[in-house]
Design an enzyme around this catalytic site. Structure first.
Site, short mmCIF file in Angstrom:
data_model
loop_
_atom_site.label_atom_id
_atom_site.label_comp_id
_atom_site.label_asym_id
_atom_site.label_seq_id
_atom_site.Cartn_x
_atom_site.Cartn_y
_atom_site.Cartn_z
N ASP A 130 -16.92 8.06 -0.89
CA ASP A 130 -16.08 7.66 -0.35
C ASP A 130 -15.45 9.20 0.50
O ASP A 130 -16.06 10.48 -0.36
CB ASP A 130 -14.20 7.93 -1.50
CG ASP A 130 -13.45 6.79 -0.96
OD1 ASP A 130 -12.95 6.96 0.50
OD2 ASP A 130 -12.17 6.80 -2.30
N GLN A 148 -10.34 -3.35 -2.51
CA GLN A 148 -11.63 -2.75 -2.64
C GLN A 148 -12.47 -3.34 -3.31
O GLN A 148 -14.01 -3.68 -3.11
CB GLN A 148 -11.33 -1.64 -2.38
CG GLN A 148 -12.75 -0.79 -1.90
CD GLN A 148 -12.97 -1.13 -0.17
OE1 GLN A 148 -11.78 -1.53 0.64
NE2 GLN A 148 -14.33 -1.11 0.44
N CYS A 187 -16.45 2.47 1.47
CA CYS A 187 -14.51 1.57 1.71
C CYS A 187 -14.26 2.14 2.83
O CYS A 187 -14.14 0.95 3.22
CB CYS A 187 -14.33 2.20 0.45
SG CYS A 187 -13.73 3.96 0.91
N ARG A 225 0.92 -0.90 -0.37
CA ARG A 225 0.26 -0.09 -0.44
C ARG A 225 0.62 1.49 -0.11
O ARG A 225 1.48 1.45 0.77
CB ARG A 225 -0.87 0.26 1.08
CG ARG A 225 -1.29 1.01 1.09
CD ARG A 225 -2.25 1.55 2.71
NE ARG A 225 -3.44 1.05 2.39
CZ ARG A 225 -4.65 1.16 2.76
NH1 ARG A 225 -4.83 1.95 4.10
NH2 ARG A 225 -5.74 0.72 2.44
N HIS A 269 -8.08 0.58 -6.23
CA HIS A 269 -7.55 0.12 -5.54
C HIS A 269 -8.37 -1.27 -5.02
O HIS A 269 -9.77 -1.49 -5.00
CB HIS A 269 -8.51 0.93 -4.11
CG HIS A 269 -8.57 0.49 -2.16
ND1 HIS A 269 -7.88 -0.65 -2.05
CD2 HIS A 269 -8.82 1.39 -1.06
CE1 HIS A 269 -7.41 -0.86 -1.05
NE2 HIS A 269 -8.99 0.23 -0.37
N ARG A 320 -13.48 -7.14 3.41
CA ARG A 320 -12.73 -7.10 3.04
C ARG A 320 -11.30 -8.66 3.02
O ARG A 320 -10.61 -9.27 2.39
CB ARG A 320 -11.86 -6.14 3.68
CG ARG A 320 -12.46 -4.35 2.75
CD ARG A 320 -12.38 -3.98 1.89
NE ARG A 320 -11.10 -4.29 1.03
CZ ARG A 320 -10.21 -3.17 1.72
NH1 ARG A 320 -10.43 -2.49 2.33
NH2 ARG A 320 -8.40 -4.12 0.74
N1 CP Z 1 -10.77 0.59 2.81
C1 CP Z 1 -10.03 0.52 3.43
O1 CP Z 1 -9.26 0.00 2.01
O2 CP Z 1 -9.35 0.86 4.47
P1 CP Z 1 -7.68 0.92 5.25
O3 CP Z 1 -7.41 2.38 4.85
O4 CP Z 1 -8.81 0.64 6.76
O5 CP Z 1 -7.15 -0.37 4.57
N1 NVA Z 2 -9.80 6.96 -1.42
C1 NVA Z 2 -9.50 6.82 0.42
C2 NVA Z 2 -9.89 5.20 0.18
C3 NVA Z 2 -9.32 4.70 1.58
C4 NVA Z 2 -9.75 3.38 1.44
C5 NVA Z 2 -7.33 7.42 -0.03
O1 NVA Z 2 -7.31 6.68 -1.13
O2 NVA Z 2 -7.73 7.68 1.31
#
Ligand code: CP
Ligand code: NVA
Length: 333
Positions: A232, A139, A273, A109, A136, A318
C-alpha cells in the site's frame, strides 16, 4: 448461503464477523459478479435510499458503492465533507438519527473509527465502513475474492504484506487473513509494526482457523514461498507531512522484481489496494521525485505492469464485494 445472521448488521471491521460469515460475503460476491457478467439483474435493494458519506477522497470505493447501489435497484446519495455538518455544527449522534430516518443504509469513509461506530450506534440502519484510519474491511473482501479467483482457495495461502505495517489496510488484512486461515506475514520496519492488540487479535483468530501470523522486519524471510505480495502507499490519507520519514524507513521494503524473484514462486501475484505511486504520472509522484530523487515508491512500474499484477481485477472486485455486503445486510435475499 445463509444470510440470517447478517441481516440488519453493520459492516465496520473484519473482527465483528465469524469465518463463515466473512466467507459468505465472498461467495455472494462471486455469484453477483457472475450474474452481472451474464446480464442477469439482481435488484435486491429495490426502492432503498443509501447515503454515501466521504470525509476523504475516493475513486474506487465511491464508484463501487454508487454502481453497486444502482445495480441493486437503490438510489445512492453522495455527501462530501463540505456538504453536511457531521461533527462540525451538528453532533454525529444527531446527524446519525436524521440520516437513519431518511436512508435505509449509510456508507462512511473518514478519519476516526469512532465516528463510523457512532453512526452505526445511533442511525438504526446498517452502516458500512468505506475506510477509517483503523480498518478498511471492504478492501479485504475484494482482495480475498481476487486471491480466490487466482488460487481457488484462501486457506493456507502465504499472504505477505510489505510496507507500512500499521495502517488501515495492513490491520484489515492481518485480522481478515487470520480469520480465514491464511499464513499472513507483515514485513515492515519495527517502528511501523502493527499495534500489539491487533496482532494479538489476529493470533487468536489464527489459532482457531489454522492460519498463521508473522510480524517481521526481515523481507527475505517474509517473502520466501509467498503466493501474494501486497503493498500500500507509504503515506496514508491524513499523514501527508510524513513523506520524508517514510521514504527513509520504507525504501528497503519497495516491491521490485528482485523481491518477486525471492518468493521462488512463478505463480505469485502482486496486489495493491490503489492508488499506487509506481511512476511519475501523478503530481505527488513528481513532487517526491524532485525532493527525494525517487521515481517509484512502494512498487516499481515493472512489477505493477507485470503479469503477476492483478491490481485492476482487485479494483473491479471492490464493486462486486461491496454489492455483496449491501445485499447481505440490507437486501431481500
Ligand atoms: N482502494 C481504495 O479504497 O481506493 P479509493 O481510495 O479510490 O476508494
Ligand atoms: N492506507 C491508504 C489506503 C487507501 C485506499 C490510506 O488510508 O490512504
Amino acid at each position: 448461503m445463509d444470510f440470517t445472521t447478517l441481516k440488519g448488521r453493520s459492516f465496520l471491521a473484519e473482527k465483528e464477523f465469524s469465518r463463515e460469515e466473512f466467507l459468505t460475503f465472498i461467495e455472494l460476491a462471486e455469484k453477483l459478479k457472475d450474474e452481472k457478467k451474464k446480464g442477469i439483474t439482481h435488484r435486491h435493494l429495490e426502492g432503498k435510499n443509501i447515503a454515501l458519506l466521504f470525509e476523504k477522497p475516493s475513486t474506487r470505493t465511491r464508484c463501487a458503492f454508487t454502481v453497486a447501489c444502482i445495480d441493486l435497484g437503490a438510489h445512492p446519495e453522495y455527501l462530501g465533507k463540505d456538504d453536511i455538518q457531521l461533527g462540525k455544527k451538528e453532533s454525529i449522534e444527531d446527524t446519525a438519527k436524521v440520516l437513519g430516518r431518511m436512508f435505509d443504509g449509510i456508507e462512511f469513509r473518514g478519519f476516526e473509527h469512532k465516528k463510523v461506530q457512532m453512526l452505526a450506534e445511533h442511525s438504526g440502519v446498517p452502516v458500512w465502513n468505506g475506510l477509517t484510519d483503523m480498518w478498511h474491511p471492504t478492501q479485504t473482501l475484494a482482495d480475498f475474492l481476487t486471491v480466490k479467483e487466482n488460487f481457488g482457495k484462501l486457506e493456507g495461502i502465504k499472504f505477505v504484506y510489505v510496507g507500512d505495517g500499521r495502517n488501515n489496510v495492513a490491520n484489515s488484512l492481518l485480522v481478515g487473513g487470520a480469520l480465514v486461515g491464511m499464513d499472513v506475514r507483515i514485513a515492515s520496519p519495527e517502528s511501523l509494526f502493527p499495534e500489539q492488540d491487533v496482532v494479538e487479535l489476529a493470533k487468536e483468530y489464527a489459532a482457531q482457523s489454522g492460519g498463521k501470523v508473522t510480524i517481521t522486519s526481515n523481507v527475505d524471510e517474509a517473502v520466501a514461498g509467498a503466493d501474494v505480495i501486497y503493498t500500500d502507499v507509504w503515506v496514508s490519507m491524513g499523514e501527508e507531512d510524513k513523506f520524508a520519514e517514510r521514504i527513509s524507513l520504507l525504501s528497503p521494503y519497495q516491491v521490485n522484481m528482485e523481491m518477486v524473484k525471492k518468493t521462488g514462486n512463478n505463480d505469485m501475484i502482486f496486489l495493491h489496494c490503489l492508488p499506487a505511486f509506481h511512476d511519475l504520472e501523478t503530481a505527488y509522484g513528481r513532487d517526491i521525485n524532485e525532493k527525494h530523487g525517487l521515481p517509484e515508491m512502494e512498487v516499481t512500474d515493472e512489477v505493477f505492469r507485470s503479469n503477476h499484477s492483478k491490481v485492476f481485477d482487485q479494483a473491479e472486485n471492490r464493486m462486486h464485494t461491496i454489492k455483496a455486503v449491501m445485499a447481505a445486510t440490507l437486501g431481500n435475499l
